[in-house]
Design an enzyme around this catalytic site. Sequence first.
Site, PDB file in Angstrom:
ATOM      1  CE1 TYR A   1      36.364  -8.923  26.315  1.00  9.47           C
ATOM      2  CE2 TYR A   1      36.619  -8.275  28.612  1.00  9.47           C
ATOM      3  CZ  TYR A   1      37.142  -8.465  27.351  1.00  9.47           C
ATOM      4  OH  TYR A   1      38.471  -8.217  27.143  1.00  9.47           O
ATOM      5  CG  ASP A  14      38.016  -4.791  29.757  1.00 13.07           C
ATOM      6  OD1 ASP A  14      37.261  -3.793  29.834  1.00 13.07           O
ATOM      7  OD2 ASP A  14      38.537  -5.187  28.697  1.00 13.07           O
ATOM      8  CG  HIS A  33      34.496  -5.328  27.131  1.00 15.22           C
ATOM      9  ND1 HIS A  33      33.728  -5.439  26.004  1.00 15.22           N
ATOM     10  CD2 HIS A  33      35.763  -5.574  26.731  1.00 15.22           C
ATOM     11  CE1 HIS A  33      34.500  -5.753  24.978  1.00 15.22           C
ATOM     12  NE2 HIS A  33      35.736  -5.828  25.383  1.00 15.22           N
ATOM     13  CD  GLU A  49      44.835  -6.588  26.741  1.00 17.43           C
ATOM     14  OE1 GLU A  49      44.806  -5.594  25.970  1.00 17.43           O
ATOM     15  OE2 GLU A  49      43.823  -7.230  27.035  1.00 17.43           O
ATOM     16  NE  ARG A  66      41.005  -9.096  31.058  1.00 15.04           N
ATOM     17  CZ  ARG A  66      40.332  -9.020  29.914  1.00 15.04           C
ATOM     18  NH1 ARG A  66      40.278  -7.876  29.255  1.00 15.04           N
ATOM     19  NH2 ARG A  66      39.731 -10.078  29.404  1.00 15.04           N
ATOM     20  CD  GLU A  76      39.353  -2.587  24.585  1.00 16.97           C
ATOM     21  OE1 GLU A  76      40.161  -2.910  25.453  1.00 16.97           O
ATOM     22  OE2 GLU A  76      38.481  -3.349  24.147  1.00 16.97           O
ATOM     23  NE  ARG A 128      43.105  -1.406  27.946  1.00 16.77           N
ATOM     24  CZ  ARG A 128      43.763  -2.479  27.526  1.00 16.77           C
ATOM     25  NH1 ARG A 128      45.078  -2.524  27.543  1.00 16.77           N
ATOM     26  NH2 ARG A 128      43.107  -3.529  27.108  1.00 16.77           N
ATOM     27  CD  GLU A 173      40.604  -2.713  29.459  1.00 13.92           C
ATOM     28  OE1 GLU A 173      41.200  -3.533  30.188  1.00 13.92           O
ATOM     29  OE2 GLU A 173      40.456  -2.853  28.236  1.00 13.92           O
ATOM     30  CD1 TRP A 177      29.644  -8.692  23.857  1.00 18.22           C
ATOM     31  CD2 TRP A 177      31.622  -7.996  23.074  1.00 18.22           C
ATOM     32  NE1 TRP A 177      30.541  -9.715  24.030  1.00 18.22           N
ATOM     33  CE2 TRP A 177      31.762  -9.327  23.569  1.00 18.22           C
ATOM     34  CE3 TRP A 177      32.737  -7.366  22.532  1.00 18.22           C
ATOM     35  CZ2 TRP A 177      32.975 -10.008  23.553  1.00 18.22           C
ATOM     36  CZ3 TRP A 177      33.938  -8.042  22.507  1.00 18.22           C
ATOM     37  CH2 TRP A 177      34.058  -9.351  23.006  1.00 18.22           C
TER      38      TRP A 177
HETATM   39  C1  GCO Z   1      40.930  -6.139  26.001  1.00 24.33           C
HETATM   40  C2  GCO Z   1      39.799  -5.981  25.065  1.00 24.33           C
HETATM   41  C3  GCO Z   1      39.563  -7.080  24.100  1.00 24.33           C
HETATM   42  C4  GCO Z   1      38.466  -6.676  23.120  1.00 24.33           C
HETATM   43  C5  GCO Z   1      38.803  -7.175  21.764  1.00 24.33           C
HETATM   44  C6  GCO Z   1      37.804  -6.723  20.738  1.00 24.33           C
HETATM   45  O1  GCO Z   1      40.920  -5.452  26.994  1.00 24.33           O
HETATM   46  O2  GCO Z   1      41.826  -6.892  25.678  1.00 24.33           O
HETATM   47  O3  GCO Z   1      38.661  -5.496  25.700  1.00 24.33           O
HETATM   48  O4  GCO Z   1      39.304  -8.296  24.722  1.00 24.33           O
HETATM   49  O5  GCO Z   1      37.227  -7.123  23.493  1.00 24.33           O
HETATM   50  O6  GCO Z   1      40.071  -6.742  21.447  1.00 24.33           O
HETATM   51  O7  GCO Z   1      38.319  -6.843  19.477  1.00 24.33           O
HETATM   52 MG    MG Z   2      39.410  -4.061  27.095  1.00 23.62          MG
END
Ligand code: GCO
Ligand code: MG
Length: 415
Positions: free
Chosen positions: A158, A222, A224, A352, A146, A275, A296, A248, A415
């Site tokens: 992030y 990602d 995010h 992951e 990644r 996720e 995810r 992602e 975030w």
């Molecule tokens: C990822 C995720 C994490 C999240 C985290 C929040 O793709 O691994 O985005 O980095 O930010 O799990 O609790």
């Molecule tokens: Mg993620």
Amino acid sequence: MAIEKVDVFVTSPGRNFVVLKITTTDGVTGLGDATLNGRELAAAEYLKTIAPMLIGKNEDNIEDIWQYLYKGAYWKRGPVTMAAISAVDVALWDIKGKKLGVPVYDLLGGASRTGLLTYGHASGVDLPSLFDSIDSYLDKGFKAVRVQSALPGIPSTYGVAGSANAQTGNGEKGMRYDYEPARRTEVPVEEVWDARTYMNTLPGVFEAVRNKYGNGIALLHDCHHRLSPIQAARFGKMIEPYDLFWMEDCTPAEENQEMLRVVREHTTTPIAIGEIINSATDYLTLIKEQLLDYVRSAVTHTGGITHMKKLMDYASFYDIKSGFHGPTDVSPVGMAANLHLGLAIPNFGIQEYMRHSDETLEVFHTSYTFTDGMLHPGNKPGIGVEFDEKLAAKFPYQPAPLPVDRLLDGTVHEW
Ligand code: GCO
Ligand code: MG
């Protein structure tokens, strides 16, 4: 043959975890993970509320206990409920595997492959540090990486080690991105987000990475949840030449899932999402309309093995694959559950993997292995993880909420 004891632990060896231990009348124990990053105590309280309801139930009846907790609560879904149900479910699969003397993947139909393709997290504040980070993953044998990058003029973003609040880690070469324990505060720290800077920066980063490493490695990224649907559509199109394995969470589709249609109409960059989606029900539209390529969710946030197996079986009819969430806030117990399910299902995609800290791994003894870029859950009966309760007690919970993002003008943003 009944559940005799239910224990809930909140421990913080390197970061916070919620651990469930179920003990049967014949002394067999099973472990579950209910860690909900930044809201750990809520999940632990939920488990304490349902614990007395489990006592006396036949531990063999995993499906019935799942339905009892899900339908029986009246209040369905939601991250806290689903994390708690997941912990119970995984603990019961662990017990069943131990009682029968087989690894959990065997109970799920057996191994469909020899190992699980795995990706690690590379990041950099600039291209040289990003290349160092990618090199360190390739040196370890990863075949998929990644790629996250800092943004000019934005103090921290992030996924980027070496930006303001990331920690160095675990004697590993290079910086490591992980929000804990760098952020142990009661009130979240705040970060800044600017989509224009991001969209102007990232395509050039992917181009530089492809120029240096060629097309042989799988690259992931990602977003995010930070782009609007039309921005995500444009971004996906811009990065098509760099052949990403996936982008992602390009847009926050857990609330308005139809938004992904806009993205899909404009780009062939594969989409991974989910996720923070915590039930199979919340995937129905996404799957039926083929608005995603990779699921995810983590077993630990999405109702456990029982529920995720159903979700992945449904996804298999649409050739949608798994990409289970595996950051360090999924505990080694949750990670093992991901691996057992991933090994068994026909539509595994990628896993992951952020190695847990040494402190974490002293408290949780794992038997999964990483060789040549592939993870394997191991062959011990159950899920193959042991938990050192005494040592765990030496690491008390510390509040560590996730950051809050604001745009340059102060508006709160995902975030
Ligand atoms: C990822 C995720 C994490 C999240 C985290 C929040 O793709 O691994 O985005 O980095 O930010 O799990 O609790
Ligand atoms: Mg993620």
